[in-house]
Design a protein around this motif. Sequence first.
Motif, PDB file in Angstrom:
ATOM      1  N   CYS A   7     -65.181 119.971 -56.217  1.00 20.60           N
ATOM      2  CA  CYS A   7     -66.407 119.413 -55.633  1.00 20.60           C
ATOM      3  C   CYS A   7     -67.103 120.393 -54.695  1.00 20.60           C
ATOM      4  CB  CYS A   7     -66.111 118.119 -54.883  1.00 20.60           C
ATOM      5  SG  CYS A   7     -65.594 116.749 -55.941  1.00 20.60           S
ATOM      6  N   THR A   8     -66.335 121.267 -54.055  1.00 24.95           N
ATOM      7  CA  THR A   8     -66.909 122.198 -53.073  1.00 24.95           C
ATOM      8  C   THR A   8     -67.112 123.598 -53.635  1.00 24.95           C
ATOM      9  OG1 THR A   8     -64.683 122.743 -52.261  1.00 24.95           O
ATOM     10  CG2 THR A   8     -65.885 120.958 -51.134  1.00 24.95           C
ATOM     11  N   ALA A   9     -66.670 123.820 -54.878  1.00 26.24           N
ATOM     12  CA  ALA A   9     -66.745 125.149 -55.489  1.00 26.24           C
ATOM     13  C   ALA A   9     -65.994 126.195 -54.660  1.00 26.24           C
ATOM     14  CB  ALA A   9     -68.204 125.574 -55.687  1.00 26.24           C
ATOM     15  N   LEU A  10     -64.913 125.756 -54.025  1.00 26.18           N
ATOM     16  CA  LEU A  10     -64.089 126.660 -53.243  1.00 26.18           C
ATOM     17  C   LEU A  10     -62.770 126.924 -53.958  1.00 26.18           C
ATOM     18  CD1 LEU A  10     -64.539 125.126 -49.672  1.00 26.18           C
ATOM     19  CD2 LEU A  10     -65.534 127.253 -50.511  1.00 26.18           C
ATOM     20  N   ALA A  11     -62.137 128.012 -53.575  1.00 28.19           N
ATOM     21  CA  ALA A  11     -60.790 128.336 -54.040  1.00 28.19           C
ATOM     22  C   ALA A  11     -59.849 128.292 -52.838  1.00 28.19           C
ATOM     23  CB  ALA A  11     -60.781 129.726 -54.673  1.00 28.19           C
ATOM     24  N   PRO A  12     -58.538 128.176 -53.053  1.00 29.24           N
ATOM     25  CA  PRO A  12     -57.604 128.113 -51.916  1.00 29.24           C
ATOM     26  C   PRO A  12     -57.768 129.275 -50.943  1.00 29.24           C
ATOM     27  CG  PRO A  12     -56.478 127.568 -53.944  1.00 29.24           C
ATOM     28  CD  PRO A  12     -57.846 128.025 -54.341  1.00 29.24           C
ATOM     29  N   GLU A  13     -58.053 130.468 -51.460  1.00 32.54           N
ATOM     30  CA  GLU A  13     -58.175 131.617 -50.558  1.00 32.54           C
ATOM     31  C   GLU A  13     -59.415 131.565 -49.681  1.00 32.54           C
ATOM     32  OE1 GLU A  13     -59.067 133.270 -54.762  1.00 32.54           O
ATOM     33  OE2 GLU A  13     -57.817 131.727 -53.828  1.00 32.54           O
ATOM     34  N   ASP A  14     -60.304 130.595 -49.940  1.00 32.50           N
ATOM     35  CA  ASP A  14     -61.460 130.370 -49.068  1.00 32.50           C
ATOM     36  C   ASP A  14     -61.145 129.361 -47.965  1.00 32.50           C
ATOM     37  OD1 ASP A  14     -63.168 131.972 -50.728  1.00 32.50           O
ATOM     38  OD2 ASP A  14     -63.286 130.287 -52.131  1.00 32.50           O
ATOM     39  N   CYS A  15     -59.945 128.783 -47.986  1.00 31.33           N
ATOM     40  CA  CYS A  15     -59.640 127.638 -47.126  1.00 31.33           C
ATOM     41  C   CYS A  15     -58.492 127.944 -46.165  1.00 31.33           C
ATOM     42  CB  CYS A  15     -59.249 126.426 -47.982  1.00 31.33           C
ATOM     43  SG  CYS A  15     -60.496 125.927 -49.178  1.00 31.33           S
ATOM     44  N   ASP A  16     -58.559 127.309 -45.012  1.00 30.66           N
ATOM     45  CA  ASP A  16     -57.467 127.315 -44.041  1.00 30.66           C
ATOM     46  C   ASP A  16     -56.769 125.971 -44.115  1.00 30.66           C
ATOM     47  OD1 ASP A  16     -57.997 129.907 -42.373  1.00 30.66           O
ATOM     48  OD2 ASP A  16     -59.952 128.921 -42.523  1.00 30.66           O
ATOM     49  N   LEU A  17     -55.465 125.984 -44.305  1.00 33.09           N
ATOM     50  CA  LEU A  17     -54.691 124.758 -44.427  1.00 33.09           C
ATOM     51  C   LEU A  17     -54.077 124.389 -43.084  1.00 33.09           C
ATOM     52  CD1 LEU A  17     -53.421 122.525 -46.219  1.00 33.09           C
ATOM     53  CD2 LEU A  17     -51.469 124.078 -46.550  1.00 33.09           C
ATOM     54  N   LEU A  18     -54.326 123.153 -42.630  1.00 32.90           N
ATOM     55  CA  LEU A  18     -53.724 122.634 -41.405  1.00 32.90           C
ATOM     56  C   LEU A  18     -52.767 121.510 -41.763  1.00 32.90           C
ATOM     57  CD1 LEU A  18     -53.520 122.363 -38.310  1.00 32.90           C
ATOM     58  CD2 LEU A  18     -55.466 120.788 -38.408  1.00 32.90           C
ATOM     59  N   VAL A  19     -51.501 121.699 -41.458  1.00 33.12           N
ATOM     60  CA  VAL A  19     -50.477 120.682 -41.687  1.00 33.12           C
ATOM     61  C   VAL A  19     -50.242 119.963 -40.361  1.00 33.12           C
ATOM     62  CG1 VAL A  19     -48.115 120.235 -42.426  1.00 33.12           C
ATOM     63  CG2 VAL A  19     -49.419 122.106 -43.467  1.00 33.12           C
ATOM     64  N   ASP A  20     -50.615 118.684 -40.294  1.00 39.69           N
ATOM     65  CA  ASP A  20     -50.536 117.914 -39.063  1.00 39.69           C
ATOM     66  C   ASP A  20     -49.279 117.047 -39.083  1.00 39.69           C
ATOM     67  OD1 ASP A  20     -50.881 116.345 -36.843  1.00 39.69           O
ATOM     68  OD2 ASP A  20     -52.992 115.898 -37.229  1.00 39.69           O
TER      69      ASP A  20
END
Length: 222
Positions: A7-20
């Motif tokens: 939906c966002t046309a993003l790939a994982p390497e474009d994202c920061d993952l926050l584990v809460d």
Amino acid sequence: MERVWRCTALAPEDCDLLVDAGDVCCPADVRSAEPRVRRLLDWARRHAWQSVTVAAGGMPPTLSRLPTDEPIRLDRWDWQLWQRLADVGVDYGDYGVHPAVPGTGDPGDRLPTVRYTDDGSWWVYRWARRGGRSEERFADLCRTLVSAPHWPSTGAAFSWGDHELLRRARRGAGAGSAANWAAWSTSHHLAYVLATLSRPDDDVAPSWRPRPGPPQRGRTPR
């Protein structure tokens, strides 16, 4: 996550993952949270995230049951959880000096309170001493704090919050409000955490790295 990326046309390497991990306020919480976080991080290693951070809150939901008029030491269980994950190499996050769950805390507690971050612990100061004006009561709290072993060697220069607390210890300003006490505590906490994470140490976790494998979604991992 696949749906989000589509939906966002993003790939994982474009994202920061926050584990809460939410609230971790005792040893049992840490023991329960660690395997759940590790399972999620094991999945996360399939992708080339820009960064991966584990956050948790270690401040108890209420402080009203603690003794008053003396500094009380509380373990920073959120910090201990992150240290137990050092072999994974994730970044650190927390909820500062507040509980992780919204709406908790002591909204009706008007006692002067300072939550002071130290190495692996907090020192909670709640002053209920009667007599005199509120400025005098808070000044007594601050004088006790600035004479404690956990007061930084740099004193007021350590953070804006420490500067304000020292001013009150010298009776150079008013007692402030609950919002001020939280702000000064947070200022010291941020400075302390940043100084700790910036300190060269063999025990500091390495940077996050995904498992070796083919690039995700046709992109080259960073």
